[in-house]
Write a protein that holds these residues in place. Structure first.
Motif, PDB file in Angstrom:
ATOM      1  N   VAL A  22       0.838  -1.200   0.000  1.00 57.42           N
ATOM      2  CA  VAL A  22       0.000   0.000   0.000  1.00 57.42           C
ATOM      3  C   VAL A  22       0.872   1.250   0.000  1.00 57.42           C
ATOM      4  O   VAL A  22       0.639   2.192  -0.781  1.00 57.42           O
ATOM      5  CB  VAL A  22      -0.958   0.003   1.205  1.00 57.42           C
ATOM      6  CG1 VAL A  22      -1.629   1.368   1.347  1.00 57.42           C
ATOM      7  CG2 VAL A  22      -2.010  -1.086   1.050  1.00 57.42           C
ATOM      8  N   ARG A  23       1.881   1.276   0.874  1.00 58.68           N
ATOM      9  CA  ARG A  23       2.767   2.452   0.916  1.00 58.68           C
ATOM     10  C   ARG A  23       3.502   2.640  -0.402  1.00 58.68           C
ATOM     11  O   ARG A  23       3.643   3.769  -0.905  1.00 58.68           O
ATOM     12  CB  ARG A  23       3.766   2.312   2.070  1.00 58.68           C
ATOM     13  CG  ARG A  23       3.161   2.568   3.444  1.00 58.68           C
ATOM     14  CD  ARG A  23       4.245   2.818   4.479  1.00 58.68           C
ATOM     15  NE  ARG A  23       5.065   1.643   4.698  1.00 58.68           N
ATOM     16  CZ  ARG A  23       4.827   0.720   5.621  1.00 58.68           C
ATOM     17  NH1 ARG A  23       3.760   0.851   6.410  1.00 58.68           N
ATOM     18  NH2 ARG A  23       5.632  -0.314   5.762  1.00 58.68           N
ATOM     19  N   LEU A  24       3.986   1.526  -0.971  1.00 56.54           N
ATOM     20  CA  LEU A  24       4.665   1.630  -2.262  1.00 56.54           C
ATOM     21  C   LEU A  24       3.731   2.172  -3.338  1.00 56.54           C
ATOM     22  O   LEU A  24       4.101   3.046  -4.128  1.00 56.54           O
ATOM     23  CB  LEU A  24       5.184   0.255  -2.677  1.00 56.54           C
ATOM     24  CG  LEU A  24       6.655  -0.070  -2.382  1.00 56.54           C
ATOM     25  CD1 LEU A  24       6.956  -1.515  -2.744  1.00 56.54           C
ATOM     26  CD2 LEU A  24       7.585   0.870  -3.124  1.00 56.54           C
ATOM     27  N   CYS A  25       2.510   1.651  -3.366  1.00 54.23           N
ATOM     28  CA  CYS A  25       1.531   2.105  -4.368  1.00 54.23           C
ATOM     29  C   CYS A  25       1.221   3.584  -4.205  1.00 54.23           C
ATOM     30  O   CYS A  25       1.136   4.323  -5.194  1.00 54.23           O
ATOM     31  CB  CYS A  25       0.242   1.283  -4.253  1.00 54.23           C
ATOM     32  SG  CYS A  25       0.373  -0.404  -4.890  1.00 54.23           S
ATOM     33  N   VAL A  26       1.059   4.033  -2.968  1.00 51.59           N
ATOM     34  CA  VAL A  26       0.737   5.438  -2.726  1.00 51.59           C
ATOM     35  C   VAL A  26       1.881   6.343  -3.166  1.00 51.59           C
ATOM     36  O   VAL A  26       1.669   7.359  -3.847  1.00 51.59           O
ATOM     37  CB  VAL A  26       0.399   5.668  -1.240  1.00 51.59           C
ATOM     38  CG1 VAL A  26       0.316   7.157  -0.925  1.00 51.59           C
ATOM     39  CG2 VAL A  26      -0.921   4.995  -0.882  1.00 51.59           C
ATOM     40  N   TRP A  27       3.116   5.972  -2.804  1.00 49.77           N
ATOM     41  CA  TRP A  27       4.264   6.769  -3.213  1.00 49.77           C
ATOM     42  C   TRP A  27       4.396   6.833  -4.732  1.00 49.77           C
ATOM     43  O   TRP A  27       4.653   7.897  -5.312  1.00 49.77           O
ATOM     44  CB  TRP A  27       5.550   6.203  -2.604  1.00 49.77           C
ATOM     45  CG  TRP A  27       5.828   6.671  -1.208  1.00 49.77           C
ATOM     46  CD1 TRP A  27       5.795   5.926  -0.066  1.00 49.77           C
ATOM     47  CD2 TRP A  27       6.187   8.003  -0.804  1.00 49.77           C
ATOM     48  NE1 TRP A  27       6.102   6.707   1.021  1.00 49.77           N
ATOM     49  CE2 TRP A  27       6.349   7.971   0.604  1.00 49.77           C
ATOM     50  CE3 TRP A  27       6.387   9.201  -1.488  1.00 49.77           C
ATOM     51  CZ2 TRP A  27       6.699   9.113   1.330  1.00 49.77           C
ATOM     52  CZ3 TRP A  27       6.740  10.338  -0.768  1.00 49.77           C
ATOM     53  CH2 TRP A  27       6.895  10.286   0.621  1.00 49.77           C
ATOM     54  N   LEU A  28       4.222   5.695  -5.378  1.00 53.48           N
ATOM     55  CA  LEU A  28       4.335   5.651  -6.838  1.00 53.48           C
ATOM     56  C   LEU A  28       3.221   6.440  -7.498  1.00 53.48           C
ATOM     57  O   LEU A  28       3.441   7.141  -8.498  1.00 53.48           O
ATOM     58  CB  LEU A  28       4.329   4.202  -7.312  1.00 53.48           C
ATOM     59  CG  LEU A  28       5.600   3.398  -7.002  1.00 53.48           C
ATOM     60  CD1 LEU A  28       5.358   1.907  -7.206  1.00 53.48           C
ATOM     61  CD2 LEU A  28       6.762   3.872  -7.859  1.00 53.48           C
ATOM     62  N   ALA A  29       1.997   6.336  -6.948  1.00 54.68           N
ATOM     63  CA  ALA A  29       0.875   7.090  -7.511  1.00 54.68           C
ATOM     64  C   ALA A  29       1.105   8.599  -7.373  1.00 54.68           C
ATOM     65  O   ALA A  29       0.818   9.372  -8.297  1.00 54.68           O
ATOM     66  CB  ALA A  29      -0.426   6.687  -6.809  1.00 54.68           C
ATOM     67  N   LEU A  30       1.643   9.026  -6.230  1.00 55.68           N
ATOM     68  CA  LEU A  30       1.955  10.447  -6.047  1.00 55.68           C
ATOM     69  C   LEU A  30       3.028  10.898  -7.037  1.00 55.68           C
ATOM     70  O   LEU A  30       2.914  11.980  -7.636  1.00 55.68           O
ATOM     71  CB  LEU A  30       2.424  10.702  -4.616  1.00 55.68           C
ATOM     72  CG  LEU A  30       1.348  10.683  -3.525  1.00 55.68           C
ATOM     73  CD1 LEU A  30       1.993  10.771  -2.144  1.00 55.68           C
ATOM     74  CD2 LEU A  30       0.366  11.830  -3.721  1.00 55.68           C
ATOM     75  N   ALA A  31       4.051  10.069  -7.215  1.00 58.98           N
ATOM     76  CA  ALA A  31       5.131  10.425  -8.136  1.00 58.98           C
ATOM     77  C   ALA A  31       4.622  10.527  -9.568  1.00 58.98           C
ATOM     78  O   ALA A  31       4.976  11.458 -10.306  1.00 58.98           O
ATOM     79  CB  ALA A  31       6.252   9.399  -8.037  1.00 58.98           C
ATOM     80  N   VAL A  32       3.787   9.568  -9.975  1.00 62.96           N
ATOM     81  CA  VAL A  32       3.227   9.602 -11.324  1.00 62.96           C
ATOM     82  C   VAL A  32       2.348  10.833 -11.504  1.00 62.96           C
ATOM     83  O   VAL A  32       2.422  11.525 -12.532  1.00 62.96           O
ATOM     84  CB  VAL A  32       2.421   8.318 -11.603  1.00 62.96           C
ATOM     85  CG1 VAL A  32       1.611   8.458 -12.890  1.00 62.96           C
ATOM     86  CG2 VAL A  32       3.349   7.120 -11.700  1.00 62.96           C
ATOM     87  N   SER A  33       1.524  11.129 -10.505  1.00 63.65           N
ATOM     88  CA  SER A  33       0.583  12.251 -10.605  1.00 63.65           C
ATOM     89  C   SER A  33       1.297  13.598 -10.622  1.00 63.65           C
ATOM     90  O   SER A  33       0.922  14.499 -11.384  1.00 63.65           O
ATOM     91  CB  SER A  33      -0.406  12.212  -9.440  1.00 63.65           C
ATOM     92  OG  SER A  33      -1.125  10.997  -9.434  1.00 63.65           O
ATOM     93  N   LEU A  34       2.322  13.746  -9.783  1.00 75.00           N
ATOM     94  CA  LEU A  34       2.968  15.052  -9.637  1.00 75.00           C
ATOM     95  C   LEU A  34       4.123  15.265 -10.610  1.00 75.00           C
ATOM     96  O   LEU A  34       4.385  16.402 -11.027  1.00 75.00           O
ATOM     97  CB  LEU A  34       3.484  15.212  -8.200  1.00 75.00           C
ATOM     98  CG  LEU A  34       2.417  15.176  -7.097  1.00 75.00           C
ATOM     99  CD1 LEU A  34       3.061  15.304  -5.725  1.00 75.00           C
ATOM    100  CD2 LEU A  34       1.385  16.273  -7.296  1.00 75.00           C
ATOM    101  N   VAL A  35       4.825  14.190 -10.971  1.00 75.24           N
ATOM    102  CA  VAL A  35       6.010  14.316 -11.825  1.00 75.24           C
ATOM    103  C   VAL A  35       5.857  13.547 -13.136  1.00 75.24           C
ATOM    104  O   VAL A  35       6.132  14.079 -14.215  1.00 75.24           O
ATOM    105  CB  VAL A  35       7.271  13.812 -11.082  1.00 75.24           C
ATOM    106  CG1 VAL A  35       8.507  13.949 -11.971  1.00 75.24           C
ATOM    107  CG2 VAL A  35       7.471  14.580  -9.783  1.00 75.24           C
ATOM    108  N   GLY A  36       5.416  12.303 -13.037  1.00 75.01           N
ATOM    109  CA  GLY A  36       5.384  11.444 -14.211  1.00 75.01           C
ATOM    110  C   GLY A  36       4.469  11.935 -15.317  1.00 75.01           C
ATOM    111  O   GLY A  36       4.845  11.898 -16.503  1.00 75.01           O
ATOM    112  N   LEU A  37       3.281  12.383 -14.957  1.00 78.22           N
ATOM    113  CA  LEU A  37       2.329  12.823 -15.981  1.00 78.22           C
ATOM    114  C   LEU A  37       2.801  14.096 -16.691  1.00 78.22           C
ATOM    115  O   LEU A  37       2.798  14.136 -17.931  1.00 78.22           O
ATOM    116  CB  LEU A  37       0.955  13.018 -15.347  1.00 78.22           C
ATOM    117  CG  LEU A  37      -0.249  12.789 -16.268  1.00 78.22           C
ATOM    118  CD1 LEU A  37      -0.245  11.381 -16.835  1.00 78.22           C
ATOM    119  CD2 LEU A  37      -1.553  13.048 -15.517  1.00 78.22           C
TER     120      LEU A  37
END
Length: 458
Positions: free
Chosen positions: A430-445
């Motif tokens: 869960v923590r990994l998914c949340v961190w990755l989702a934040l990174a994708v949303s804020l930087v990756g996209l």
């Protein structure tokens, strides 16, 4: 300090789900949407919190779904007929054999030769191995099944307890690295294959292997780098093994050679599925049938009774039931229509529209799980393209980024299977998914959108 216990969350989710079911029953035939929503909420809450054993929650879902009668029995038990169910069963058998024959320890020895007694290098080696395996094997489930015992054996080679923080970190790295960054590879994951195939069937929009990789690589490179960085710092444990042991130097045992041959043929079958059309599950079943046969010496005659745990596939089948009942009731369509009407869409085709399509895709993928999300999202591609000014292919690529961004682990069945067969705590994924989702949303996209502008894709 834990503010809310998993038991309290589970109790609230089950109580709310029961209320929705009761309301649906009061409405009669028109209440199927409410009963499906109640069943889904209660089931997913139990799975997410593990307040009761997963197999208990799974059986309860089957019983409630049968009792409600809102879906035919073939829908309720459709999970047992899916390739995913038999892929998990076969994978558990293969994974057990990989450990029992000592093959996992041997492979871990090869990896140790690259990493040495360094947890940081070990994490990077495991992550890279998982990513490269995505090129070879076009299905995440087999990759996870192979990587979990290898990562556990690697932890032991480093002198770390596979159930301790160091071992858990290596296993979680292996699982997430062979799933999430591999979404840049067209053939690596089922949702990608379904999405691209559905776009071609519905709109005549085709994507080549190289074209898809070029369009998707920025966000997936970010995923890989973040997984490596986060997991390198996952533990402060220091490996205590400083060199190869006798297991790594010992000659191949006959059962290891036989298992390597079986796995090699299976991997070749998975790699060439575009030629012969045989599903990965059926190839895995054939391999498992050979491995479980005591005559070949890879597993003994008591393996099915003493070593093989069937709770993960039952758990998977119950998750499929939740999704299938929701789709049978039309819940996914109702929610999708409600969401799309409220999206802040702009015909300028700018970054705000990309975010709107991405957010919509993330929500839908969590309502349906990643493999089922393309069936809901692809029919909306044309209307989203018209409303945003983005091309159909651009909309499809944004949808794919959303599908590949789980916020909760249950969205991605390979993560669910990994939690079941590895006993890695839910909280880690869960923590990994949340961190990755934040990174994708804020930087990756934004990074991907900028890249698309550079190559003239948008």
């Amino acid at each position: 300090m834990r503010l809310v216990s998993p038991l309290a969350v589970a109790g609230f989710g089950v109580a709310t789900g029961a209320g929705l079911i009761a309301y649906g029953l009061v409405l009669g035939a028109s209440g199927a949407l409410w009963t499906a929503a109640g069943l889904g909420l209660a089931g997913i809450t139990l799975f997410a919190t593990r307040a009761v054993p997963e197999v208990v929650a799974a059986i309860a879902i089957f019983l409630v779904a049968l009792g409600l009668g809102t879906a035919p029995r073939d829908i309720i038990f459709s999970g047992f007929m899916s390739g995913g169910f038999w892929l998990i069963v076969s994978g558990i058998i293969l994974g057990t054999a990989i450990t029992a024959t000592g093959l996992a320890a041997r492979i871990s020895g090869r990896l140790f030769a690259l990493a040495g007694p360094s947890y940081g290098r070990a994490t990077l080696v495991i992550a890279t191995t998982g990513l490269l395996l995505g090129i070879l094997v076009p299905s995440t489930m087999p990759r996870v099944i192979v990587m979990v015992p290898v990562a556990a054996a690697f932890a032991e080679r480093l002198g770390l307890d596979p159930k301790g923080r160091g071992g858990i970190g290596l296993i979680a790295t292996a699982v997430t690295a062979t799933l999430l960054p591999t979404y840049t590879i067209l053939t690596a994951n089922l949702p990608t294959i379904v999405q691209v195939g559905a776009m071609q069937q519905s709109y005549g929009i085709a994507s080549t292997y190289s074209e898809y990789m070029i369009q998707q690589w920025p966000v997936n490179a970010l995923r890989f780098l973040l997984i490596a960085v986060l997991m390198m710092r996952f533990t402060t444990e220091t490996p205590v093994c400083a060199g190869d042991d006798e297991a790594g130097a010992a000659p191949h045992r006959p059962e290891q050679r036989r298992l390597l041959i079986v796995l090699g043929v299976a991997i070749l079958g998975w790699m060439t599925d575009f030629m012969h059309g045989i599903e990965p599950a059926w190839i895995a079943m054939a391999a498992a049938a050979i491995v479980i046969w005591p005559r070949f010496g890879m597993l003994d005659g008591n393996a099915m009774r003493e070593r093989i745990d069937f709770s993960p596939p039952i758990f998977f089948a119950a998750l499929v039931t939740v999704v299938a009942v929701a789709r049978e009731a039309g819940l996914d369509r109702v929610l999708a229509d409600a969401f799309i009407a409220r999206l802040p869409l702009s015909p300028a085709g700018d970054l705000s529209s990309v975010y709107a399509v991405y957010g919509f895709s993330v929500i839908i993928s969590h309502l349906t799980t990643a493999p089922a999300a393309p069936a809901v999202l692809v029919p909306f591609a044309a209307s989203l393209s018209e409303a945003t000014g983005l091309s159909l292919k651009a909309v499809s690529m944004v949808q794919m980024i959303g599908i590949a961004t789980p916020v909760l682990a249950y969205q991605a069945p390979p993560l669910i299977v990994a939690m079941s067969i590895s006993k890695v705590p839910n909280a880690v994924f869960v923590r990994l998914c949340v961190w990755l989702a934040l990174a994708v949303s804020l930087v990756g996209l934004p990074l991907t959108y900028l890249w698309w502008q550079v190559i003239g894709f948008v």
